[in-house]
Design a protein around this motif. Structure first.
Motif, mmCIF file in Angstrom:
data_model
loop_
_atom_site.group_PDB
_atom_site.id
_atom_site.type_symbol
_atom_site.label_atom_id
_atom_site.label_comp_id
_atom_site.label_asym_id
_atom_site.label_seq_id
_atom_site.Cartn_x
_atom_site.Cartn_y
_atom_site.Cartn_z
ATOM 1 N N ARG A 155 8.555 34.419 21.958
ATOM 2 C CA ARG A 155 9.261 34.910 23.142
ATOM 3 C C ARG A 155 10.754 34.607 23.061
ATOM 4 O O ARG A 155 11.420 34.487 24.086
ATOM 5 N N THR A 156 11.267 34.500 21.841
ATOM 6 C CA THR A 156 12.686 34.225 21.641
ATOM 7 C C THR A 156 13.263 35.165 20.586
ATOM 8 O O THR A 156 12.530 35.853 19.880
ATOM 9 N N THR A 157 14.575 35.190 20.492
ATOM 10 C CA THR A 157 15.261 35.870 19.391
ATOM 11 C C THR A 157 16.304 34.899 18.842
ATOM 12 O O THR A 157 17.431 34.845 19.333
ATOM 13 N N GLU A 158 15.903 34.135 17.855
ATOM 14 C CA GLU A 158 16.772 33.105 17.290
ATOM 15 C C GLU A 158 17.444 33.595 16.004
ATOM 16 O O GLU A 158 16.882 34.400 15.252
ATOM 17 N N ASP A 208 23.494 41.020 16.437
ATOM 18 C CA ASP A 208 22.870 42.023 17.295
ATOM 19 C C ASP A 208 21.458 41.601 17.677
ATOM 20 O O ASP A 208 21.034 41.797 18.825
ATOM 21 N N TYR A 209 20.724 41.011 16.742
ATOM 22 C CA TYR A 209 19.348 40.586 17.024
ATOM 23 C C TYR A 209 19.301 39.579 18.170
ATOM 24 O O TYR A 209 18.410 39.638 19.026
ATOM 25 N N VAL A 210 20.242 38.652 18.214
ATOM 26 C CA VAL A 210 20.209 37.609 19.240
ATOM 27 C C VAL A 210 20.933 38.013 20.523
ATOM 28 O O VAL A 210 20.876 37.286 21.522
ATOM 29 N N ALA A 254 15.792 49.954 32.981
ATOM 30 C CA ALA A 254 15.931 49.983 31.518
ATOM 31 C C ALA A 254 15.943 48.555 31.004
ATOM 32 O O ALA A 254 16.915 47.830 31.184
ATOM 33 N N LEU A 255 14.860 48.136 30.382
ATOM 34 C CA LEU A 255 14.735 46.762 29.919
ATOM 35 C C LEU A 255 15.506 46.543 28.625
ATOM 36 O O LEU A 255 15.365 47.304 27.670
ATOM 37 N N ASN A 256 16.324 45.501 28.614
ATOM 38 C CA ASN A 256 16.960 45.057 27.364
ATOM 39 C C ASN A 256 17.742 46.186 26.684
ATOM 40 O O ASN A 256 17.762 46.297 25.455
ATOM 41 N N LYS A 283 19.125 37.780 23.914
ATOM 42 C CA LYS A 283 18.330 36.556 24.067
ATOM 43 C C LYS A 283 18.173 36.122 25.516
ATOM 44 O O LYS A 283 17.088 35.706 25.950
ATOM 45 N N ASP A 284 19.234 36.224 26.296
ATOM 46 C CA ASP A 284 19.188 35.731 27.670
ATOM 47 C C ASP A 284 18.319 36.597 28.588
ATOM 48 O O ASP A 284 17.987 36.176 29.698
ATOM 49 N N GLU A 285 17.974 37.812 28.142
ATOM 50 C CA GLU A 285 17.176 38.709 28.976
ATOM 51 C C GLU A 285 15.687 38.604 28.701
ATOM 52 O O GLU A 285 14.876 39.151 29.460
ATOM 53 N N ILE A 286 15.298 37.941 27.617
ATOM 54 C CA ILE A 286 13.912 37.992 27.169
ATOM 55 C C ILE A 286 12.939 37.421 28.195
ATOM 56 O O ILE A 286 11.868 37.989 28.446
#
Length: 245
Positions: A199-202, A166-168, A5-7, A171-174
């Motif tokens: 490829r980020t969630t800032e 929640d959006y960020v 299960a990704l992310n 981040k460490d899994e991306i």
């Protein structure tokens, strides 16, 4: 938590802007594609979370090619609500073409004019109290899913700082998610053509997206109203997804 299960994570307990209510726990989940899950992992996820509805935000062709993996064998209702953008896809791929500068905010804003039916389908499904716990997913679980979750949370009045948080959160899994997706036929090495920012969630991406929703559409509530989502439906959505603090 659940192999393949990704992310994957729950979205729950977030406060409303006025602090009087909060997002119900155990009702909303988000993830990337479930296609890598075994039947055992998927069944355990459904049993332990109670997920009954799966909202697939992928393109129909993309979903047909990649499938649901082990989740297909687990009991649930699936609805297709593809989040599309006006920009062309890369040839032979489901990977979108993004502009080199500031790729994500315009991309997210593009979902609204290109995916009206899907957005309304998503909101009406979540407003139904009989729907039960729902899983929203796309492929990486960061863009279509991230934008969809932000829309839902903003519609029910969740504090914007909490929405951004929640959006960020994933981040460490991306990086690991993208490494996994490169091996899949619908995405492959074309992912490498995306700008690094894609490829980020800032935090700044989510913050500007929410501001632009206000400026361009009168917020998601304004957009919903203009597209036939009634005041009664909005109240039902709030009643279903939130509770008194």
């Amino acid at each position: 938590m659940y192999d393949g299960a990704l992310n994957f994570r729950e979205v729950g307990g977030l406060p409303t802007a006025d602090g009087r209510r909060r997002l119900r726990r155990g009702l909303l989940y988000r993830s990337g594609t479930p296609q890598l899950m075994s039947e055992e992992a998927a069944r355990r996820m459904v049993e332990e979370t109670g997920i009954r509805l799966v909202v697939d935000l992928r393109q129909e062709k993309e979903a047909a090619e990649e499938g649901q993996g082990g989740l297909a064998a687990a009991p649930h209702t699936r609805i297709s609500a593809p989040f599309l953008v006006a920009a062309a896809q890369q040839a032979g791929s489901s990977v979108p073409v993004m502009q080199a500068v500031d790729p994500l905010v315009p991309h997210y804003l593009g979902y609204l004019p290109s995916s009206e039916d899907s957005i309304l389908r998503l909101f009406r499904a979540l407003a139904d109290p009989a729907t039960g716990p729902a899983l929203l997913h796309c492929t990486a679980g960061k863009d279509r899913t991230g934008a969809a979750v932000m829309l839902v949370l903003d519609a029910v009045g969740i504090d914007r700082g909490a929405i951004v948080g929640d959006y960020v959160a994933g981040k460490d899994e991306i990086a690991a998610v993208f490494d996994t997706l490169i091996a899949l036929p619908s995405y492959g090495e074309r992912l490498a053509a995306l700008p690094a920012e894609a490829r980020t969630t800032e935090r700044e991406t989510a913050e500007r997206y929410l501001v632009q929703l206000d400026l361009r559409f009168g917020g998601i509530r304004g957009w919903l109203r203009d597209h036939g989502f009634t005041a009664d439906e909005l109240r039902a959505l709030e009643d279903t997804l939130t509770e008194d603090s």
